[in-house]
Design an enzyme around this catalytic site. Structure first.
Site, PDB file in Angstrom:
ATOM      1  CG  ASN A  97     -46.986   4.512 -69.707  1.00 55.10           C
ATOM      2  OD1 ASN A  97     -48.133   4.186 -70.021  1.00 55.10           O
ATOM      3  ND2 ASN A  97     -46.729   5.587 -69.004  1.00 55.10           N
ATOM      4  CG  ASP A 310     -52.074  12.045 -70.159  1.00 55.00           C
ATOM      5  OD1 ASP A 310     -51.812  10.821 -70.070  1.00 55.00           O
ATOM      6  OD2 ASP A 310     -51.232  12.936 -69.927  1.00 55.00           O
ATOM      7  CG  HIS A 314     -50.373   8.202 -60.249  1.00 57.34           C
ATOM      8  ND1 HIS A 314     -49.388   7.379 -60.739  1.00 57.34           N
ATOM      9  CD2 HIS A 314     -50.414   9.276 -61.077  1.00 57.34           C
ATOM     10  CE1 HIS A 314     -48.848   7.947 -61.822  1.00 57.34           C
ATOM     11  NE2 HIS A 314     -49.458   9.089 -62.043  1.00 57.34           N
TER      12      HIS A 314
END
Length: 435
Positions: A97, A310, A314
Site C-alpha cells: 500500500n 505490522d 506515521h
C-alpha cells in the site's frame, strides 16, 4: 564486547547460547557459518564476546510498511531497513500500500532494488492482490512473480479483499507458482466508522465499535475458499479469540492456512484507548485481555505460526491530533523482540528456540525466502542476531532508527536488547549501534 585482531573478513562469536541452549562458538567466514563448536580458534578474526547472550537466526518479518514510494515523510526503504536491523531483522516483506501501489512489476522491482542498495536487510516486496487495492480486478500477479523481485506473497493489506469471487480467483492464480494470498480480514460494511474494538470500553467512550465478527467472518469464508481451491492462505494480524478458533479448526482439517500475530496484540488491550492517545489507534484495533490471552496461547501451541510487526510508521502530524482524525498504525520493528521476550519467554509460553521458530524459521518458510530462517550450522548463510536477554531499558523513540516516532511503548520498560545483527556475515549492528 567486540575486538578486532586483524581484518580478515572473519568473525568469531564466542560463548553464545545458540537458540538459548548451551554456550558455544560460531565462526563466520565471508557470508556463511564456517564452524560451530566450542573453543574455536579466532585465527585473526573479529571476536565478539557473547558472554552467554542468546544467538538466533536473523529475524524475518512478513508484514512491514516501508512507505516508499510515495510517503517518504514517514519512512523510506533505507530508514525502515535500518530500523529492522536494529531490531534484529535480516529480512522484511514490504507491503504493497504505497503510492503508487505495488501492483505492477515495475513498482515491486523498484522497492526490491532500493532494498538491495540499503544493505541493512533483505527487502522482499509484497504485491497487491488487486489493481490499486480497489478490490475490483486482479493485479499483475504473474508479472510480479516473474519480475526480478520474484514476488510470492500478495496482499491488499490496509484493505480487505472482500469480494469472494476476486478472492477465489487470486487463490487459484497463485497456485501456479506456489504463491500465497495474505488477507487483511476486515468486513468493510461491519466496520464503517469504526474507531476501536467493539465492547465495553467503546460503549463507555462513545466511539464507533469494530466487532470481532468483522474479522472472524472473513477468515471463516477464506479458509473455506482456500480449502476449496487447494491454495495457500495467510491471515494477517489475527487479533481475536474467535479468529484463533477458526484457524485452529482449519488446520485440524489439514488446510494450507497460516496466521500471524503482532507484538502489540500480544501485550496491549483496548483499555488503553481510555487515554484517547492516538498512538493506540491501530488496524485491527487493540482487543480485550481475553483476546490477548488467547493469542499468546495460540502462538505458543503453533495455531498462530509467527509474529509479524505490522510496522506502520506515521509522521507526527498524523498521530498528534484528535483520535477521530488520527491515522491507524504503530511502529514495531525495533521493539518486537523485546515484546515477545516479555509476553512469551518470561511467561514460560515459549523458549528461545520457539522464538527462533516463530520469528525466523516459520515466516521465512511462509514467504519462501531462500537463505533466511536457516539453522545456525556450518555451511548456512550467516544471517544472525545476538540478544542480551538480561538487559532492561526504557523505550525512547528519540533513539529509534525509524523516521517516525509513533511507538505505543514510549516510556515503558521492556526487556532484552539486540547487540549484534549480521546479514550474510556482515555486521549491520555492532555493540548495539548501527554500522
Amino acid at each position: 564486547m567486540t575486538t578486532t585482531e586483524e581484518n580478515t573478513g572473519r568473525t568469531l562469536i564466542r560463548g553464545a547460547r545458540i537458540l538459548g541452549g548451551e554456550a558455544g562458538d560460531v565462526l563466520i567466514d565471508g557470508g556463511t557459518v564456517a564452524e560451530v563448536g566450542t573453543g574455536l580458534a579466532a585465527g585473526g578474526a573479529t571476536v565478539v564476546e557473547a558472554d552467554g547472550r542468546i544467538l538466533l537466526p536473523g529475524l524475518v518479518d512478513l508484514h512491514t510498511h516501508l512507505r516508499e514510494p510515495g510517503r517518504e515523510d514517514s519512512e523510506t526503504v533505507l530508514t525502515g531497513t535500518r530500523a529492522a536491523a536494529a531490531g534484529g531483522y535480516t529480512a522484511v516483506h514490504a507491503m504493497a500500500n504505497t503510492f503508487p501501489v505495488a501492483d505492477t512489476a515495475g513498482v515491486v522491482e523498484q522497492v526490491w532494488r532500493l532494498g538491495r542498495e540499503s544493505g541493512y536487510c533483505d527487502v522482499q516486496p509484497v504485491g497487491a492482490v488487486t489493481v490499486g487495492l480497489e478490490g475490483k480486478q486482479l493485479a499483475e500477479l504473474g508479472a510480479m512473480h516473474d519480475s526480478a523481485a520474484s514476488v510470492r506473497v500478495f496482499s491488499d493489506d490496509g484493505k480487505c479483499v472482500d469480494d469472494a469471487v476476486i478472492m477465489r480467483r487470486a487463490l487459484e492464480y497463485v497456485k501456479a507458482f506456489d504463491g500465497v494470498i495474505a488477507q487483511h480480514a476486515q468486513e468493510p460494511r461491519l466496520t464503517e466508522g469504526a474507531q476501536m474494538n467493539e465492547g465495553v470500553v467503546s460503549a463507555e467512550l462513545g466511539l464507533g465499535g469494530w466487532p470481532a465478527v468483522a474479522e472472524e467472518a472473513i477468515i471463516a469464508r477464506d479458509v473455506l475458499l482456500a480449502a476449496h481451491v487447494g491454495s495457500r492462505l495467510h491471515i494477517c494480524h489475527l487479533s481475536t479469540a474467535g479468529s484463533v478458533e477458526i484457524v485452529r479448526w482449519a488446520k485440524s482439517k489439514g488446510w494450507n492456512v497460516t496466521a500471524e500475530v503482532t507484538p502489540h496484540h500480544l501485550l496491549l488491550t483496548d483499555e488503553l484507548v481510555r487515554s484517547y492517545d492516538p498512538v493506540y489507534k491501530v488496524n485491527p484495533p487493540l482487543r480485550t485481555e481475553a483476546d490477548v490471552t488467547a493469542l499468546r496461547e495460540a502462538l505458543a501451541d503453533g495455531t498462530i505460526d509467527c509474529v509479524a510487526t505490522d510496522h506502520a510508521p506515521h509522521p507526527h502530524e498524523d498521530k498528534d491530533c484528535e483520535w477521530g482524525a488520527a491515522a491507524m498504525g504503530m511502529l514495531g520493528l525495533e521493539t518486537a523482540l523485546s515484546v515477545v521476550q516479555h509476553t512469551m519467554v518470561e511467561t514460560g509460553l515459549l523458549d528461545w528456540a520457539g522464538v527462533a521458530d516463530r520469528m525466523s524459521f516459520r515466516p521465512a518458510a511462509i514467504g519462501r525466502l531462500a537463505g533466511q530462517g536457516r539453522p545456525i550450522s556450518a555451511g548456512e548463510p550467516a544471517n544472525l542476531v545476538l540478544v542480551d536477554p538480561s538487559y532492561r531499558g526504557t523505550v525512547d523513540s528519540a533513539r529509534f532508527a525509524s523516521r517516525s516516532r509513533n511507538t505505543p511503548y514510549q516510556g515503558r520498560e521492556l526487556p532484552g536488547r539486540v547487540t549484534h545483527t549480521f546479514l550474510r556475515g556482515r555486521a549491520t549492528v555492532m555493540d548495539g549501534k548501527l554500522v
